[in-house]
Design an enzyme around this catalytic site. Sequence first.
Site, mmCIF file in Angstrom:
data_model
loop_
_atom_site.group_PDB
_atom_site.id
_atom_site.type_symbol
_atom_site.label_atom_id
_atom_site.label_comp_id
_atom_site.label_asym_id
_atom_site.label_seq_id
_atom_site.Cartn_x
_atom_site.Cartn_y
_atom_site.Cartn_z
ATOM 1 N N CYS A 149 0.828 -1.213 0.000
ATOM 2 C CA CYS A 149 0.000 0.000 0.000
ATOM 3 C C CYS A 149 0.863 1.265 0.000
ATOM 4 O O CYS A 149 0.703 2.131 -0.879
ATOM 5 C CB CYS A 149 -0.966 -0.009 1.181
ATOM 6 S SG CYS A 149 -0.231 -0.417 2.773
HETATM 7 N N1 LIG Z 1 -4.667 -3.927 4.811
HETATM 8 C C1 LIG Z 1 -4.107 -3.270 3.803
HETATM 9 O O1 LIG Z 1 -4.320 -2.053 3.622
HETATM 10 C C2 LIG Z 1 -3.197 -3.977 2.849
HETATM 11 C C3 LIG Z 1 -2.737 -3.292 1.714
HETATM 12 C C4 LIG Z 1 -1.892 -3.956 0.801
HETATM 13 C C5 LIG Z 1 -1.525 -5.269 1.040
HETATM 14 N N2 LIG Z 1 -1.962 -5.910 2.175
HETATM 15 C C6 LIG Z 1 -1.536 -7.300 2.360
HETATM 16 O O2 LIG Z 1 -2.631 -8.135 2.049
HETATM 17 C C7 LIG Z 1 -2.608 -9.312 2.866
HETATM 18 C C8 LIG Z 1 -3.925 -9.402 3.608
HETATM 19 O O3 LIG Z 1 -4.061 -8.227 4.415
HETATM 20 P P1 LIG Z 1 -5.326 -7.931 5.319
HETATM 21 O O4 LIG Z 1 -5.168 -6.534 5.781
HETATM 22 O O5 LIG Z 1 -6.560 -8.340 4.613
HETATM 23 O O6 LIG Z 1 -5.054 -8.954 6.533
HETATM 24 P P2 LIG Z 1 -6.093 -9.525 7.597
HETATM 25 O O7 LIG Z 1 -7.225 -8.563 7.773
HETATM 26 O O8 LIG Z 1 -5.295 -9.932 8.774
HETATM 27 O O9 LIG Z 1 -6.681 -10.824 6.878
HETATM 28 C C9 LIG Z 1 -5.915 -11.989 6.655
HETATM 29 C C10 LIG Z 1 -6.805 -13.076 6.068
HETATM 30 O O10 LIG Z 1 -6.026 -14.263 5.883
HETATM 31 C C11 LIG Z 1 -6.670 -15.363 6.555
HETATM 32 N N3 LIG Z 1 -5.661 -16.307 7.023
HETATM 33 C C12 LIG Z 1 -4.663 -16.075 7.913
HETATM 34 N N4 LIG Z 1 -3.886 -17.178 8.044
HETATM 35 C C13 LIG Z 1 -4.417 -18.124 7.191
HETATM 36 C C14 LIG Z 1 -4.081 -19.458 6.863
HETATM 37 N N5 LIG Z 1 -3.029 -20.066 7.441
HETATM 38 N N6 LIG Z 1 -4.863 -20.127 5.958
HETATM 39 C C15 LIG Z 1 -5.934 -19.520 5.389
HETATM 40 N N7 LIG Z 1 -6.301 -18.242 5.662
HETATM 41 C C16 LIG Z 1 -5.554 -17.570 6.553
HETATM 42 C C17 LIG Z 1 -7.432 -14.718 7.682
HETATM 43 O O11 LIG Z 1 -8.469 -15.607 8.121
HETATM 44 P P3 LIG Z 1 -9.119 -15.429 9.589
HETATM 45 O O12 LIG Z 1 -9.587 -14.005 9.675
HETATM 46 O O13 LIG Z 1 -10.228 -16.407 9.564
HETATM 47 O O14 LIG Z 1 -7.992 -15.732 10.531
HETATM 48 C C18 LIG Z 1 -7.987 -13.485 6.960
HETATM 49 O O15 LIG Z 1 -9.066 -13.861 6.136
HETATM 50 C C19 LIG Z 1 -1.406 -9.142 3.814
HETATM 51 O O16 LIG Z 1 -0.323 -9.856 3.321
HETATM 52 C C20 LIG Z 1 -1.142 -7.636 3.786
HETATM 53 O O17 LIG Z 1 0.196 -7.317 4.047
HETATM 54 C C21 LIG Z 1 -2.806 -5.304 3.056
#
Ligand SMILES: NC(=O)c1ccc[n+]([C@@H]2O[C@H](COP(=O)([O-])OP(=O)(O)OC[C@H]3O[C@@H](n4cnc5c(N)ncnc54)[C@H](OP(=O)(O)O)[C@@H]3O)[C@@H](O)[C@H]2O)c1
Length: 337
Positions: A149
Amino acid sequence: MIKVGVVGATGYTGEELLEVLLRNPEVKITCLSALVERETMISDLYPKFGKKISLLCKNLDVEEVSAGSDVVFLALPHTVSMAVAPQFLKNGKKVIDLSADYRLPAEIYEEWYKTKHTDPENLHDAVYGLPELNRDKIKGAHFVANPGCYPTGVILGLLPVVKAVVDAGLTIIVDSKTGATGAGRKGTIPLSFGEIDENFYCYKANEHQHMPEMEYILSGVVGAEVQVNFAPHLLPIRRGILSTIYIQHKGLPGENEIHKMYEDHFREEPFVRLRPPGEMPQIQDVAGTNFCDIGIKVARGMLIIVTVIDNLLKGASGQALQNMNIMSGLDERTGLL
Ligand SMILES: NC(=O)c1ccc[n+]([C@@H]2O[C@H](COP(=O)([O-])OP(=O)(O)OC[C@H]3O[C@@H](n4cnc5c(N)ncnc54)[C@H](OP(=O)(O)O)[C@@H]3O)[C@@H](O)[C@H]2O)c1
């Protein structure tokens, strides 16, 4: 119809992906998975998807998701993505990974993410998914590493001038402010309401893991080493990133000349908007959209560039859909506001 599976559907970026995918008439969402205690309807987890998505969110079964999908989005924490991406790729699926696992060469990744890269083979094939930089490569790609991001807003803000800046030996200073969803849905004390509300703080100054991503991508653009000094801050808002980029040089061209470089660079870009010289964009201009808005000001020997994006859209899920559209030969704006 493109059949789409979302892995990590319950997180912030997963939720946002479902929102944008629903708006894309060429897409059918077919499989949802996350880490769930038991299979649950996505509309029970997120009532806003009631009568819109009738699917169970299940623990990941790669073969089942592969059988039901043409394209798989991985909205997973880093390290989890590289544990599953190889299997989807082996099954012939197009994969768009939102994590950091495939954005950097292994040695830089291992240094900054403090973990071994377990999939160097596919790392080699992943295309860095910044359409404004790599559109032609994304067109033919089967595997895209969606940018971080902070890097999205900062790299877009620097693309038109970075070569001139580096040739002149100038220092780049980046000061970014993000909303709290940037850190994902899992809570920690520094991200709790009591710490964030009515507060504002700097964290990981010049040691944030997105800094090497900016440096690596910009160095590739210039063909020489680019150094970025980066201080991220946490704002008491949900979404949006504002980055202020400072470049000091007594011999800078005038504001109109630099503005023209930006205009020429981004004229054809559907999701980059340039403000008139001296006018700065605000987070509210882009929140809820896939736009990156840019303003520049030149005065007192200083070029100040301000960029704003929505971290969950242009900084993550919106850009991921933009990439899928490009990979699939669709108008890249399909489903995006
Ligand atoms: N947030 C941002 O603004 C942003 C921007 C760019 C990139 N990113 C990247 O995008 C990715 C996701 O970010 P996010 O903000 O959406 O994170 P998040 O809110 O923590 O969501 C993570 C997701 O992954 C699932 N998960 C975690 N461990 C898992 C496993 N072992 N097997 C299957 N599912 C699993 C979680 O399921 P549960 O909830 O059921 O545990 C949840 O659905 C990250 O790598 C982050 O760095 C985020």
